[in-house]
Design a protein around this motif. Structure first.
Motif, mmCIF file in Angstrom:
data_model
loop_
_atom_site.group_PDB
_atom_site.id
_atom_site.type_symbol
_atom_site.label_atom_id
_atom_site.label_comp_id
_atom_site.label_asym_id
_atom_site.label_seq_id
_atom_site.Cartn_x
_atom_site.Cartn_y
_atom_site.Cartn_z
ATOM 1 N N THR A 125 51.193 37.387 23.249
ATOM 2 C CA THR A 125 50.828 38.380 23.145
ATOM 3 C C THR A 125 49.743 38.902 24.012
ATOM 4 N N ASP A 158 51.751 43.277 21.640
ATOM 5 C CA ASP A 158 51.380 42.915 20.201
ATOM 6 C C ASP A 158 52.492 42.347 19.447
ATOM 7 N N ARG A 159 53.817 42.563 19.714
ATOM 8 C CA ARG A 159 55.202 42.240 18.912
ATOM 9 C C ARG A 159 55.085 40.935 18.832
ATOM 10 N N LYS A 181 53.141 39.712 15.894
ATOM 11 C CA LYS A 181 53.605 40.146 14.971
ATOM 12 C C LYS A 181 54.630 39.445 14.476
ATOM 13 N N ASN A 223 58.372 39.970 6.605
ATOM 14 C CA ASN A 223 57.619 40.158 7.582
ATOM 15 C C ASN A 223 58.251 40.852 8.697
ATOM 16 N N GLU A 224 59.425 40.434 9.045
ATOM 17 C CA GLU A 224 60.259 41.240 9.997
ATOM 18 C C GLU A 224 60.473 42.602 9.678
ATOM 19 N N TRP A 236 56.877 44.572 9.966
ATOM 20 C CA TRP A 236 56.213 44.891 11.458
ATOM 21 C C TRP A 236 57.022 45.900 12.162
ATOM 22 N N ARG A 237 58.555 45.717 12.096
ATOM 23 C CA ARG A 237 59.342 46.508 12.705
ATOM 24 C C ARG A 237 59.321 47.815 12.084
ATOM 25 N N THR A 292 50.907 49.199 12.380
ATOM 26 C CA THR A 292 50.141 48.159 12.810
ATOM 27 C C THR A 292 49.089 47.920 11.690
ATOM 28 N N TRP A 310 50.839 46.367 8.564
ATOM 29 C CA TRP A 310 50.988 44.949 9.023
ATOM 30 C C TRP A 310 49.934 44.077 8.960
ATOM 31 N N LYS A 353 49.571 40.873 6.440
ATOM 32 C CA LYS A 353 49.176 39.703 7.032
ATOM 33 C C LYS A 353 48.136 39.089 6.255
#
Length: 203
Positions: free
Chosen positions: A87, A93-94, A97, A155-156, A159-160, A164, A167, A171
């Motif tokens: 990152t 940032d992906r 994440k 989570n996928e 964040w997709r 942010t 997310w 988290k």
């Protein structure tokens, strides 16, 4: 180093401390950007860069105070360094994440592999904490493998498809609450498959 008894509250503080620090840092820097060496970095990237040494320091303290680390803790630290490093290095940032996805997918895969072999790898790492009969460990392992797989997928999705901010909240709070809630809902299993206390021998 010999194993030592670590106060559970100290252990919990060391495990959650880096997550809380990450959240606090993100809230403070999320709307700021910084120019370092001619490259612009968003606050999220810098907070990620700070999270890596904090996480490693926390893991090191757990090892120093208890004399041991679980395979889960080691795998988490490795993935934090790997995805956190990518990152910061790529200024993207992906990767960070995606880290929870990789962690939970790895745990689900390891537990699933053990189940295919007719074993509960969970029993190997948690047996001292929760003495259960073998059937109980197998059921708990199946449930936890499915739970981890579900968290990886969730989570996928988050964040997709979300911001942010969403997310980071997921988290920091969502994942932590979900793990606690999972084990709280396993009370009946623990009661059903716990080893019964042995009665003292009668004369």
């Amino acid at each position: 180093m010999a194993d030592k008894k670590l106060n559970p509250f100290v252990k919990l503080a060391l495990e959650l401390g880096p997550i809380v620090a990450f959240f606090a840092g993100y809230v403070a820097l999320r709307d700021r950007s910084f120019s370092i060496g001619g490259t612009e970095y968003q606050g999220f990237i810098l907070v990620t860069a700070g999270f890596i040494p904090v996480m490693l320091a926390s893991t090191g303290l757990i090892w120093w105070l208890s004399g041991k680390l679980s395979k889960m803790q080691i795998a988490t630290a490795v993935l934090v360094v790997l995805f956190g490093g990518l990152t910061v290095w790529l200024n993207d940032d992906r990767f960070f994440k995606m880290k929870p996805t990789m962690i939970y997918a790895l745990f689900a895969a390891v537990l699933g592999f053990g189940l295919l072999r007719g074993e509960s790898y969970l029993q190997y790492v948690m047996e001292e904490m929760m003495p259960l009969k073998r059937e109980g460990w197998m059921i708990l392992t199946r449930r936890l493998a499915g739970f981890f797989a579900g968290l990886a997928v969730l989570n996928e999705v988050i964040w997709r498809t979300m911001s942010t901010d969403a997310w980071v909240n997921f988290k920091t709070f969502g994942l932590t609450i979900a793990v606690f809630a999972f084990f709280m809902t396993q009370g009946k299993l623990f009661q059903t498959y716990a080893f019964e206390a042995k009665e003292p021998d009668e004369d």
